[in-house]
Write a protein that holds these residues in place. Structure first.
Motif, PDB file in Angstrom:
ATOM      1  N   ASN A  28      13.967 -12.429  43.773  1.00 31.36           N
ATOM      2  CA  ASN A  28      15.280 -11.948  43.330  1.00 31.36           C
ATOM      3  C   ASN A  28      15.798 -10.835  44.235  1.00 31.36           C
ATOM      4  OD1 ASN A  28      13.370 -12.524  41.128  1.00 31.36           O
ATOM      5  ND2 ASN A  28      15.142 -12.327  39.789  1.00 31.36           N
ATOM      6  N   LEU A  29      17.111 -10.817  44.394  1.00 29.85           N
ATOM      7  CA  LEU A  29      17.754  -9.669  45.024  1.00 29.85           C
ATOM      8  C   LEU A  29      17.807  -8.529  44.014  1.00 29.85           C
ATOM      9  CD1 LEU A  29      20.847 -11.331  46.753  1.00 29.85           C
ATOM     10  CD2 LEU A  29      18.737 -10.542  47.847  1.00 29.85           C
ATOM     11  N   GLN A  35      20.381  -4.643  47.164  1.00 27.72           N
ATOM     12  CA  GLN A  35      20.415  -5.724  48.155  1.00 27.72           C
ATOM     13  C   GLN A  35      21.651  -6.598  47.983  1.00 27.72           C
ATOM     14  OE1 GLN A  35      16.553  -7.201  46.988  1.00 27.72           O
ATOM     15  NE2 GLN A  35      15.647  -6.603  48.947  1.00 27.72           N
ATOM     16  N   MET A  36      21.996  -6.887  46.727  1.00 27.58           N
ATOM     17  CA  MET A  36      23.189  -7.704  46.464  1.00 27.58           C
ATOM     18  C   MET A  36      24.441  -6.982  46.955  1.00 27.58           C
ATOM     19  SD  MET A  36      24.543 -10.528  45.249  1.00 27.58           S
ATOM     20  CE  MET A  36      23.506 -11.337  44.028  1.00 27.58           C
ATOM     21  N   LYS A  57      24.701  -7.244  50.697  1.00 25.93           N
ATOM     22  CA  LYS A  57      25.142  -8.577  51.131  1.00 25.93           C
ATOM     23  C   LYS A  57      26.631  -8.789  50.846  1.00 25.93           C
ATOM     24  CE  LYS A  57      20.751 -10.981  51.122  1.00 25.93           C
ATOM     25  NZ  LYS A  57      20.792 -11.696  52.392  1.00 25.93           N
ATOM     26  N   LEU A  58      27.092  -8.332  49.675  1.00 29.83           N
ATOM     27  CA  LEU A  58      28.508  -8.482  49.334  1.00 29.83           C
ATOM     28  C   LEU A  58      29.392  -7.658  50.262  1.00 29.83           C
ATOM     29  CD1 LEU A  58      28.350  -8.359  45.426  1.00 29.83           C
ATOM     30  CD2 LEU A  58      28.624 -10.387  46.889  1.00 29.83           C
ATOM     31  N   ARG A  85      30.957  -7.280  42.482  1.00 32.04           N
ATOM     32  CA  ARG A  85      30.716  -5.876  42.813  1.00 32.04           C
ATOM     33  C   ARG A  85      31.079  -4.983  41.622  1.00 32.04           C
ATOM     34  NH1 ARG A  85      30.836  -4.290  47.892  1.00 32.04           N
ATOM     35  NH2 ARG A  85      32.559  -5.663  48.455  1.00 32.04           N
ATOM     36  N   LEU A 113      17.860  -8.874  39.841  1.00 32.80           N
ATOM     37  CA  LEU A 113      18.983  -9.574  39.210  1.00 32.80           C
ATOM     38  C   LEU A 113      18.678 -11.015  38.818  1.00 32.80           C
ATOM     39  CD1 LEU A 113      21.791  -8.316  41.576  1.00 32.80           C
ATOM     40  CD2 LEU A 113      21.461  -7.680  39.183  1.00 32.80           C
ATOM     41  N   LEU A 151      18.832 -14.572  41.123  1.00 33.26           N
ATOM     42  CA  LEU A 151      19.850 -14.485  42.176  1.00 33.26           C
ATOM     43  C   LEU A 151      19.120 -14.054  43.442  1.00 33.26           C
ATOM     44  CD1 LEU A 151      22.739 -12.817  40.137  1.00 33.26           C
ATOM     45  CD2 LEU A 151      22.251 -15.252  40.506  1.00 33.26           C
ATOM     46  N   ASP A 162      20.033 -14.903  47.000  1.00 30.00           N
ATOM     47  CA  ASP A 162      20.658 -14.732  48.316  1.00 30.00           C
ATOM     48  C   ASP A 162      22.168 -14.882  48.189  1.00 30.00           C
ATOM     49  OD1 ASP A 162      20.768 -14.204  51.026  1.00 30.00           O
ATOM     50  OD2 ASP A 162      19.728 -16.034  51.637  1.00 30.00           O
ATOM     51  N   VAL A 163      22.862 -14.439  49.216  1.00 31.66           N
ATOM     52  CA  VAL A 163      24.304 -14.668  49.369  1.00 31.66           C
ATOM     53  C   VAL A 163      24.469 -15.175  50.796  1.00 31.66           C
ATOM     54  CG1 VAL A 163      26.608 -13.653  49.360  1.00 31.66           C
ATOM     55  CG2 VAL A 163      24.872 -12.777  47.784  1.00 31.66           C
ATOM     56  N   VAL A 208      26.478 -17.687  46.236  1.00 30.19           N
ATOM     57  CA  VAL A 208      25.380 -16.920  45.643  1.00 30.19           C
ATOM     58  C   VAL A 208      24.324 -17.954  45.267  1.00 30.19           C
ATOM     59  CG1 VAL A 208      24.634 -15.418  43.755  1.00 30.19           C
ATOM     60  CG2 VAL A 208      26.909 -15.115  44.768  1.00 30.19           C
TER      61      VAL A 208
END
Length: 140
Positions: free
Chosen positions: A20-21, A25-26, A29-30, A79, A107, A120, A122-123, A132
């Motif tokens: 998981n992210l 980290q999310m 990436k966003l 976000r 997440l 979740l 990767d993105v 996602v």
């Protein structure tokens, strides 16, 4: 070693090896994309504003989902959910207890009380689409 220290050590080890992210980290990436960019989820679901302690791992956070478009599947929408969670700073475990929400919180996509969910992980940009990647909890 007392029982709580052992539990804490096991949680830390799981976080280090989890697919998981984390929230941090999310967000990183966003940050590569414009807020109005549309997100697609690999499991064909849609985000809701619901979030809380994931029943599978109380210290992890789930983001709610819907089978119908909620209008939140944008970079800025996700976000905003993550920033609201960070601002809250804490969540109640399904069976009690308080758990921090911080940049290291892992997440999931799930709903309140559900044991199953999607990690979740990767993105990625696929052509013009931002995806996602959500993996079933049995795949991670």
């Amino acid at each position: 070693m007392d029982a709580q220290k052992l539990v804490d050590a096991l949680r830390a080890m799981r976080k280090q090896t989890a697919a998981n992210l984390s929230i941090g980290q999310m967000l990183k990436k966003l940050g590569q994309f414009n807020d109005d960019a549309r997100l697609f989820l690999s499991n064909d679901k849609f985000f809701t504003t619901e979030f809380g302690s994931y029943r599978g791992y109380y210290e992890d956070m789930y983001i709610g989902y819907s089978d119908t478009d909620t209008g939140l599947n944008t970079v800025g929408g996700l976000r905003g959910i993550l920033e609201a969670a960070l601002a809250k700073g804490e969540m109640k475990g399904y069976k009690g207890g308080d758990f921090p929400i911080d940049h290291d919180t892992l997440l999931w996509m799930s709903s309140y009380g559900e044991v199953d969910g999607w990690a979740l992980v990767d993105v990625v940009k696929v052509g013009d689409a931002i995806v996602v990647v959500a993996k079933d909890d049995e795949e991670v």
